[in-house]
Design an enzyme around this catalytic site. Structure first.
Site, PDB file in Angstrom:
ATOM      1  N   THR A  46       0.828  -1.207   0.000  1.00  0.00           N
ATOM      2  CA  THR A  46       0.000   0.000   0.000  1.00  0.00           C
ATOM      3  C   THR A  46       0.858   1.251   0.000  1.00  0.00           C
ATOM      4  O   THR A  46       0.605   2.204  -0.755  1.00  0.00           O
ATOM      5  CB  THR A  46      -0.914   0.005   1.231  1.00  0.00           C
ATOM      6  OG1 THR A  46      -1.675  -1.193   1.264  1.00  0.00           O
ATOM      7  CG2 THR A  46      -1.838   1.201   1.219  1.00  0.00           C
ATOM      8  N   THR A  47       1.894   1.262   0.853  1.00  0.00           N
ATOM      9  CA  THR A  47       2.751   2.428   0.991  1.00  0.00           C
ATOM     10  C   THR A  47       3.512   2.710  -0.294  1.00  0.00           C
ATOM     11  O   THR A  47       3.913   3.846  -0.552  1.00  0.00           O
ATOM     12  CB  THR A  47       3.722   2.218   2.163  1.00  0.00           C
ATOM     13  OG1 THR A  47       2.969   1.836   3.322  1.00  0.00           O
ATOM     14  CG2 THR A  47       4.493   3.479   2.494  1.00  0.00           C
ATOM     15  N   TYR A 113     -12.993  -4.992  -2.241  1.00  0.00           N
ATOM     16  CA  TYR A 113     -14.133  -4.551  -3.043  1.00  0.00           C
ATOM     17  C   TYR A 113     -15.145  -5.668  -3.279  1.00  0.00           C
ATOM     18  O   TYR A 113     -16.336  -5.470  -3.101  1.00  0.00           O
ATOM     19  CB  TYR A 113     -13.684  -3.947  -4.398  1.00  0.00           C
ATOM     20  CG  TYR A 113     -14.837  -3.285  -5.133  1.00  0.00           C
ATOM     21  CD1 TYR A 113     -15.296  -2.040  -4.722  1.00  0.00           C
ATOM     22  CD2 TYR A 113     -15.478  -3.907  -6.197  1.00  0.00           C
ATOM     23  CE1 TYR A 113     -16.373  -1.436  -5.360  1.00  0.00           C
ATOM     24  CE2 TYR A 113     -16.551  -3.316  -6.845  1.00  0.00           C
ATOM     25  CZ  TYR A 113     -16.992  -2.075  -6.417  1.00  0.00           C
ATOM     26  OH  TYR A 113     -18.058  -1.490  -7.045  1.00  0.00           O
ATOM     27  N   ARG A 143      -9.183  -0.991   4.508  1.00  0.00           N
ATOM     28  CA  ARG A 143      -8.972  -0.800   3.076  1.00  0.00           C
ATOM     29  C   ARG A 143      -9.697  -1.842   2.229  1.00  0.00           C
ATOM     30  O   ARG A 143      -9.924  -1.618   1.046  1.00  0.00           O
ATOM     31  CB  ARG A 143      -7.473  -0.824   2.747  1.00  0.00           C
ATOM     32  CG  ARG A 143      -6.742   0.442   3.161  1.00  0.00           C
ATOM     33  CD  ARG A 143      -5.311   0.441   2.644  1.00  0.00           C
ATOM     34  NE  ARG A 143      -4.576   1.646   3.045  1.00  0.00           N
ATOM     35  CZ  ARG A 143      -4.428   2.726   2.299  1.00  0.00           C
ATOM     36  NH1 ARG A 143      -4.976   2.779   1.099  1.00  0.00           N
ATOM     37  NH2 ARG A 143      -3.731   3.760   2.730  1.00  0.00           N
ATOM     38  N   LYS A 166       0.145 -10.065   8.640  1.00  0.00           N
ATOM     39  CA  LYS A 166       0.282  -8.642   8.941  1.00  0.00           C
ATOM     40  C   LYS A 166      -1.071  -8.220   9.471  1.00  0.00           C
ATOM     41  O   LYS A 166      -2.046  -8.087   8.721  1.00  0.00           O
ATOM     42  CB  LYS A 166       0.656  -7.838   7.695  1.00  0.00           C
ATOM     43  CG  LYS A 166       0.758  -6.334   7.966  1.00  0.00           C
ATOM     44  CD  LYS A 166       1.047  -5.544   6.692  1.00  0.00           C
ATOM     45  CE  LYS A 166       1.076  -4.038   6.974  1.00  0.00           C
ATOM     46  NZ  LYS A 166       1.300  -3.254   5.740  1.00  0.00           N
ATOM     47  N   ILE A 211       5.356  -4.492  10.247  1.00  0.00           N
ATOM     48  CA  ILE A 211       5.597  -4.002   8.889  1.00  0.00           C
ATOM     49  C   ILE A 211       5.267  -2.520   8.941  1.00  0.00           C
ATOM     50  O   ILE A 211       4.111  -2.131   9.098  1.00  0.00           O
ATOM     51  CB  ILE A 211       4.761  -4.760   7.854  1.00  0.00           C
ATOM     52  CG1 ILE A 211       5.238  -6.223   7.789  1.00  0.00           C
ATOM     53  CG2 ILE A 211       4.866  -4.106   6.484  1.00  0.00           C
ATOM     54  CD1 ILE A 211       4.484  -7.089   6.809  1.00  0.00           C
TER      55      ILE A 211
END
Length: 299
Positions: A46-47, A113, A143, A166, A211
């Site tokens: 993501t980052t 989603y 998310r 994670k 993380i």
């Protein structure tokens, strides 16, 4: 498989002034992380703004990170390569890419989603696990719209090649249950925090580290804090936690990775802009980030 422990940086993807990927800057960041003693690297998460990268860009970033870690002779530094998708077919393809490129682990997020049932999520991870590279499950309901419950994670952990989680649910209660109900049955199963500010709590409860987003800027400090906690030096770990806490909060004053990229730019480290729909942080957020960096001794 060996249990992952320590601080692992979820790497940003630096950009040039015209919005292309800054590969030289990325290499510089990887080397900065290695020299700072980080436990491992997590590109294409993501980052790293992966949703806006092309597959060719992803390939090259992965190749750089893996090659730099392989060439680093001081110690073994594992690469956990982002390999998630809301399509099981694509997730399997990305996990296969991670294996082919020589990554040590693949980070696979909950299908987003689609909001599949527990059975659908289980089968998604079952397909990814069949590739034959260790998998870190990435649970982040904020998310993906779907929390991986502890009973579901326990079922996923029974699959071959599932190496850990994670855990970014934000729930210390859930983290405790993961340790008590999943890790206790699978001693090599790593439980890593997905929230910088919960790293100390998780390690104190028996978890394995983090993380981290903050370690893009402060790899040495996050590594020292995490290792102190893992080694039972809670006094030192607490001191570092509270020193870094203002920046841990400021790094999420807006959507990640916008704040951390601004913080890196303040220190003259490669960062660059962001790709739409992400935009630079607001002026008021810049002040919060700058003040937090100073308060945490990072600037």
């Amino acid at each position: 498989m060996a249990r992952l422990r320590g601080a692992f940086t979820a790497l940003i993807t630096p950009m040039t002034a015209v919005g292309s990927v800054d590969y030289d800057g990325f290499r510089e960041l990887v080397r900065f992380q290695l020299k700072s003693g980080i436990s491992g690297l997590v590109p294409l998460g993501t980052t790293g703004e992966t949703p806006t990268l092309t597959e060719d860009e992803e390939d090259r970033l992965a190749e750089i990170a893996i090659a730099e870690c392989a060439a680093y002779t001081e110690r073994k530094v594992p690469v956990i390569l982002g390999a998630g998708s809301n399509s099981t077919r694509d997730a399997v393809r990305y996990v296969s890419r991670a294996k082919a490129l020589g990554a040590d682990y693949a980070l696979v997020v909950t299908p987003y989603y689609n909001k599949p049932s527990d059975e659908g999520i289980l089968r998604h991870f079952e397909a990814a696990a069949c590739v034959g590279i260790p998998i870190i499950v990435y649970n982040i309901a904020g998310r993906t719209g779907k929390n991986i419950s502890v009973p579901l994670l326990a079922r996923i952990a029974e699959l071959p090649n599932i190496a850990g989680v994670k855990e970014a649910s934000g729930s210390v209660s859930q983290m405790m249950d993961v340790i008590a109900q999943v890790q206790s049955r699978h001693p090599d199963f790593s439980v890593l925090s997905g929230d910088d500010s919960l790293t100390l709590a998780l390690t104190a409860l028996g978890g394995d580290g983090v993380i981290s987003v903050v370690s893009n800027l402060a790899p040495a400090e996050m590594t020292e804090m995490t290792n102190a906690a893992l080694n039972g030096d809670m006094e030192r770990a607490r001191a570092l936690h509270y020193r870094l806490l203002p920046f841990m909060k400021a790094a999420f004053v807006e959507t990640n990775p916008c704040p951390i990229k601004y913080a890196l730019s303040c220190k003259g480290l490669p960062s660059g802009g962001l790709r739409l729909p992400l935009v630079p942080v607001l002026p008021e957020s810049r002040k919060i980030i700058e003040d937090a960096m100073k308060e945490s001794g990072l600037w």
